[in-house]
Design a protein around this motif. Structure first.
Motif, mmCIF file in Angstrom:
data_model
loop_
_atom_site.group_PDB
_atom_site.id
_atom_site.type_symbol
_atom_site.label_atom_id
_atom_site.label_comp_id
_atom_site.label_asym_id
_atom_site.label_seq_id
_atom_site.Cartn_x
_atom_site.Cartn_y
_atom_site.Cartn_z
ATOM 1 N N LYS A 1 0.812 -1.216 0.000
ATOM 2 C CA LYS A 1 0.000 0.000 0.000
ATOM 3 C C LYS A 1 0.848 1.270 0.000
ATOM 4 O O LYS A 1 0.517 2.263 -0.621
ATOM 5 C CB LYS A 1 -0.924 0.010 1.230
ATOM 6 N N HIS A 2 1.969 1.241 0.734
ATOM 7 C CA HIS A 2 2.723 2.457 0.959
ATOM 8 C C HIS A 2 3.934 2.646 0.044
ATOM 9 O O HIS A 2 4.398 3.760 -0.134
ATOM 10 C CB HIS A 2 3.198 2.502 2.422
ATOM 11 N N PHE A 3 4.427 1.574 -0.524
ATOM 12 C CA PHE A 3 5.684 1.704 -1.250
ATOM 13 C C PHE A 3 5.594 1.358 -2.738
ATOM 14 O O PHE A 3 6.495 1.669 -3.490
ATOM 15 C CB PHE A 3 6.764 0.818 -0.603
ATOM 16 N N ILE A 4 4.545 0.643 -3.172
ATOM 17 C CA ILE A 4 4.419 0.298 -4.584
ATOM 18 C C ILE A 4 3.235 1.041 -5.183
ATOM 19 O O ILE A 4 2.092 0.825 -4.779
ATOM 20 C CB ILE A 4 4.233 -1.222 -4.759
ATOM 21 N N PRO A 5 3.465 1.937 -6.140
ATOM 22 C CA PRO A 5 2.361 2.712 -6.724
ATOM 23 C C PRO A 5 1.339 1.806 -7.408
ATOM 24 O O PRO A 5 1.702 0.853 -8.093
ATOM 25 C CB PRO A 5 3.076 3.604 -7.744
ATOM 26 N N SER A 6 0.075 2.123 -7.192
ATOM 27 C CA SER A 6 -1.006 1.393 -7.865
ATOM 28 C C SER A 6 -1.455 2.198 -9.075
ATOM 29 O O SER A 6 -0.846 3.213 -9.435
ATOM 30 C CB SER A 6 -2.167 1.191 -6.881
ATOM 31 N N GLU A 7 -2.549 1.752 -9.709
ATOM 32 C CA GLU A 7 -3.038 2.461 -10.905
ATOM 33 C C GLU A 7 -3.471 3.878 -10.578
ATOM 34 O O GLU A 7 -3.385 4.783 -11.419
ATOM 35 C CB GLU A 7 -4.226 1.689 -11.503
ATOM 36 N N ASN A 8 -3.936 4.103 -9.338
ATOM 37 C CA ASN A 8 -4.440 5.434 -8.973
ATOM 38 C C ASN A 8 -3.361 6.323 -8.349
ATOM 39 O O ASN A 8 -3.635 7.470 -8.016
ATOM 40 C CB ASN A 8 -5.605 5.283 -7.977
ATOM 41 N N ASP A 9 -2.171 5.758 -8.164
ATOM 42 C CA ASP A 9 -1.095 6.531 -7.546
ATOM 43 C C ASP A 9 -0.297 7.286 -8.604
ATOM 44 O O ASP A 9 -0.165 6.837 -9.752
ATOM 45 C CB ASP A 9 -0.141 5.606 -6.777
ATOM 46 N N ILE A 10 0.229 8.435 -8.186
ATOM 47 C CA ILE A 10 1.072 9.234 -9.073
ATOM 48 C C ILE A 10 2.500 9.141 -8.555
ATOM 49 O O ILE A 10 2.809 9.635 -7.462
ATOM 50 C CB ILE A 10 0.623 10.704 -9.093
ATOM 51 N N ALA A 11 3.348 8.491 -9.327
ATOM 52 C CA ALA A 11 4.749 8.331 -8.919
ATOM 53 C C ALA A 11 5.445 9.684 -8.952
ATOM 54 O O ALA A 11 5.376 10.410 -9.941
ATOM 55 C CB ALA A 11 5.445 7.350 -9.839
ATOM 56 N N SER A 12 6.103 10.029 -7.854
ATOM 57 C CA SER A 12 6.779 11.319 -7.758
ATOM 58 C C SER A 12 8.249 11.225 -8.162
ATOM 59 O O SER A 12 8.799 12.155 -8.743
ATOM 60 C CB SER A 12 6.686 11.848 -6.326
ATOM 61 N N HIS B 1 11.496 5.334 6.650
ATOM 62 C CA HIS B 1 10.258 4.614 6.962
ATOM 63 C C HIS B 1 9.380 5.421 7.918
ATOM 64 O O HIS B 1 8.155 5.456 7.777
ATOM 65 C CB HIS B 1 10.584 3.248 7.575
ATOM 66 N N CYS B 2 9.999 6.072 8.891
ATOM 67 C CA CYS B 2 9.222 6.870 9.850
ATOM 68 C C CYS B 2 8.524 8.034 9.158
ATOM 69 O O CYS B 2 7.368 8.354 9.463
ATOM 70 C CB CYS B 2 10.145 7.400 10.956
ATOM 71 N N ILE B 3 9.209 8.683 8.232
ATOM 72 C CA ILE B 3 8.607 9.818 7.518
ATOM 73 C C ILE B 3 7.440 9.346 6.661
ATOM 74 O O ILE B 3 6.369 9.974 6.619
ATOM 75 C CB ILE B 3 9.670 10.535 6.665
ATOM 76 N N ILE B 4 7.610 8.204 5.980
ATOM 77 C CA ILE B 4 6.535 7.667 5.151
ATOM 78 C C ILE B 4 5.321 7.303 6.004
ATOM 79 O O ILE B 4 4.170 7.504 5.615
ATOM 80 C CB ILE B 4 7.031 6.426 4.374
ATOM 81 N N GLU B 5 5.580 6.804 7.227
ATOM 82 C CA GLU B 5 4.490 6.416 8.118
ATOM 83 C C GLU B 5 3.906 7.597 8.879
ATOM 84 O O GLU B 5 2.963 7.448 9.657
ATOM 85 C CB GLU B 5 5.000 5.372 9.123
ATOM 86 N N THR C 1 9.337 17.967 -0.829
ATOM 87 C CA THR C 1 9.025 18.092 0.593
ATOM 88 C C THR C 1 9.622 16.928 1.368
ATOM 89 O O THR C 1 10.213 17.097 2.445
ATOM 90 C CB THR C 1 7.496 18.119 0.806
ATOM 91 N N PHE C 2 9.478 15.725 0.815
ATOM 92 C CA PHE C 2 10.034 14.536 1.439
ATOM 93 C C PHE C 2 11.548 14.671 1.588
ATOM 94 O O PHE C 2 12.121 14.413 2.649
ATOM 95 C CB PHE C 2 9.700 13.311 0.578
#
Length: 414
Positions: free
Chosen positions: A277-288, A391-395, A352-353
């Protein structure tokens, strides 16, 4: 009749005994004294006379003083007596003590004036009988004679090192699957490495020491043996992923882990599809883009000598494309780099990340000039800490970095 000398010689000539050598006896101050006396004997045998006080060479003068010192000290005479093959220390060569009365006998009594600094025999005897000299022995310790308390400490240390050496783990098959599982969890993120603390030392836990996984199979919770600070210090049982084990003392293990170790923290309670869910982009995700961690391959001694030096950056290209010309760019310190790890970021503003990462490790930023430029993305931080921070920032966890202890501090949300 059996020739025992020949029999023993034949036995000892077997190849089995090739590496057998006699144990070297520690040289004592007595040994050194006898060796010095033997040098005097060699001189007398070679020159046919004793060394002279009026010698023209420093070496002969040294031998004269050595002989004089041994003759004047009864304890030294006893030590060297067995080596005296030509009678240098016989009674006839013993220094003659000239009594003071003999010196002044022919001088009128009224003309004798006592010297101001003269100490009488009785006064000297009184001084030497002072309790201060009770512990002074006739044979003083040599410069390199090791005191008993130090010998004891060295024996204990040697024993600990000997016992703590790794040996083959006979029942390693019982632990092998556990090591494989930990490696899988480290690879997919369910386990992470954090800086070791003594509170982490729990039986059944995994650690990394010297780049090798370690499983703490036994820890005595009710240890009777204590160190000088009163801490539990019984033997442990440590299993290593290479099939070896040891039973190092608890505090020795603690010291080793503090020096070069990490604790394996298991996050398996997170739902199985968390990483998807958090690390692999899905069809609705926009890869940055990609966050990357690099290590410099610079041959510059000042750069190469820095431990835990990493570049943390961001690119919208592939990382391989971004670093293709690294040796010609100041941001890469004009040197090739090695990719340590990459993270694909989606659904967030990548800049930002990246800024959050750089702000977090600002206190550990490398201050260096590369030509006329000053690269700002190089940090002196252990890799496990960088990985944990990302990982902490992503979470969404708020953390701070303490560069003094090289650890992340989890901040309480307001």
């Amino acid at each position: 009749m059996i020739d025992w000398d020949a029999e023993i010689q034949e036995i000892l000539s077997e190849p089995f005994f090739d590496d057998v050598k006699p144990i070297r006896r520690r040289t004592t101050s007595s040994d050194r004294l006898v060796n010095s006396f033997l040098e005097v004997l060699d001189f007398v045998n070679a020159e046919g006379r004793e060394p002279s006080e009026n010698a023209e060479t420093l070496e002969e003068l040294k031998l004269f003083r050595t002989l004089r010192s041994i003759r004047a000290d009864e304890s030294k005479r006893r030590v060297c007596q067995s080596a005296d093959t030509i009678g240098l220390l016989s009674e006839s060569n013993k220094p003659q003590v000239i009594e003071e009365a003999t010196i002044v006998e022919s001088v009128p009594v009224e003309s004798v004036v006592p010297a101001k600094d003269t100490v009488s025999h009785d006064e000297l005897e009184e001084i030497l009988n002072d309790p201060l000299f009770d512990d002074v022995t006739a044979e003083s310790s040599g410069l390199f004679d090791i005191p008993d308390y130090m010998q004891k400490r060295m024996r204990e240390r040697a024993e600990a090192e000997s016992i703590a050496k790794r040996t083959e783990c006979k029942d390693f098959a019982d632990f092998e699957e556990g090591f494989q599982l930990i490696h899988q969890k480290l690879d997919d993120g369910r386990c992470r490495l954090v800086r070791f603390k003594e509170a982490h030392l729990v039986e059944g836990r995994y650690f990394v020491v010297g780049n090798m996984l370690l499983y703490l199979a036994h820890l005595n919770k009710h240890a009777k043996r204590r160190d000088s600070r009163g801490r539990a210090d019984d033997r442990t049982r440590c299993i290593f992923e290479n099939g070896t084990e040891n039973n190092v003392y608890q505090q020795t293990l603690v010291k080793s882990l503090y020096t070069e170790g990490y604790t394996v923290v298991d996050y398996s309670d997170v739902e199985p599809d968390y990483l998807v869910k958090h690390f692999i982009p899905s069809e609705n995700d926009i890869a940055s883009g990609w966050i990357y961690i690099l290590r410099s391959l610079s041959t510059d001694p000042e750069i190469a000598a820095i431990k835990d030096l990493y570049k943390i950056g961001f690119t919208r290209q592939t990382v391989e494309q971004r670093i293709a010309n690294a040796e010609n760019e100041s941001t890469y310190l004009f040197a090739k780099v090695q990719i340590i790890k990459t993270y694909q970021v989606a659904n967030i503003k990548a800049s930002t990340f990246e800024n959050l990462i750089h702000k977090l490790f600002d206190s550990a930023q490398l201050q260096v000039n590369a030509g006329i430029a000053r690269p700002k993305e190089w940090y002196i931080v252990p890799f496990p800490v960088i990985d944990q921070a990302i990982h902490c920032i992503i979470e969404g966890k708020q953390v701070a970095y303490d560069h003094n202890i090289h650890e992340l501090i989890l901040l309480k949300e307001a």
